[in-house]
Scaffold this active site. Sequence first.
Site, PDB file in Angstrom:
ATOM      1  N   CYS A 246       0.830  -1.604  -0.079  1.00 35.51           N
ATOM      2  CA  CYS A 246       0.098   0.268   0.435  1.00 35.51           C
ATOM      3  C   CYS A 246       0.736   0.848   0.309  1.00 35.51           C
ATOM      4  CB  CYS A 246      -0.251  -0.305   1.417  1.00 35.51           C
ATOM      5  SG  CYS A 246      -0.026   0.007   2.951  1.00 35.51           S
TER       6      CYS A 246
ATOM      7  N   ASP B 294       2.422   2.892   2.811  1.00 30.34           N
ATOM      8  CA  ASP B 294       2.091   3.343   3.976  1.00 30.34           C
ATOM      9  C   ASP B 294       3.667   2.474   4.699  1.00 30.34           C
ATOM     10  OD1 ASP B 294       0.056   4.175   3.121  1.00 30.34           O
ATOM     11  OD2 ASP B 294      -0.874   2.093   4.492  1.00 30.34           O
TER      12      ASP B 294
ATOM     13  N   CYS C 252      -2.780   2.428   7.720  1.00 29.71           N
ATOM     14  CA  CYS C 252      -4.087   2.317   7.994  1.00 29.71           C
ATOM     15  C   CYS C 252      -4.120   1.992   9.739  1.00 29.71           C
ATOM     16  CB  CYS C 252      -4.936   1.408   7.280  1.00 29.71           C
ATOM     17  SG  CYS C 252      -4.510  -0.466   7.608  1.00 29.71           S
TER      18      CYS C 252
ATOM     19  N   CYS D 135      -0.173  -5.864   6.141  1.00 34.24           N
ATOM     20  CA  CYS D 135      -0.771  -4.227   7.241  1.00 34.24           C
ATOM     21  C   CYS D 135      -0.142  -4.207   8.176  1.00 34.24           C
ATOM     22  CB  CYS D 135      -1.498  -3.335   7.856  1.00 34.24           C
ATOM     23  SG  CYS D 135      -2.966  -2.940   6.219  1.00 34.24           S
TER      24      CYS D 135
END
Length: 139
Positions: free
Chosen positions: A33, A35, A58, A102
């Site tokens: 992603c 991030d 996130c 994540c």
Amino acid sequence: MYSEKVMEHFTNPRNVGEIKDPDGIGQVGNPVCGDLMKMTIKVEDGRLVDIKFQTFGCGAAIATSSIVTEMVKGKTLEEALKVTNRTVAEALGGLPPAKMHCSNLAADALHRAINDYLSRKGGSGDGQDQSAGGHERGS
Ligand code: FES
């Protein structure tokens, strides 16, 4: 759906921020992603005495980082290195499959911070006492 524990850590994350003058820094980007995650650690006598994280990730990244910092604080480096994205996800009561990537951020940043600390020490492995205590964690 997220577990209650994920929501709880997301709404009330622990150990957010940055340690001034840290003993180790771990930064990772999530290839899935894009991030980012940064963890800073303080080490004394082979134990993580403090750990903080900052993330542009996130909610799942926030929750996993938060629980990782709680899981490893006070642990030996060896014990902390055993924490993987899987154990983190399990501690949180599971993550949706689409969010498993994540949880990699938190575990990877932790491992990187520890490796940074070890390489700063010159990788000499100066006989940290690894009187491994129990690592049981209820719930
Ligand atoms: S979507 Fe990027 S860390 Fe979760």
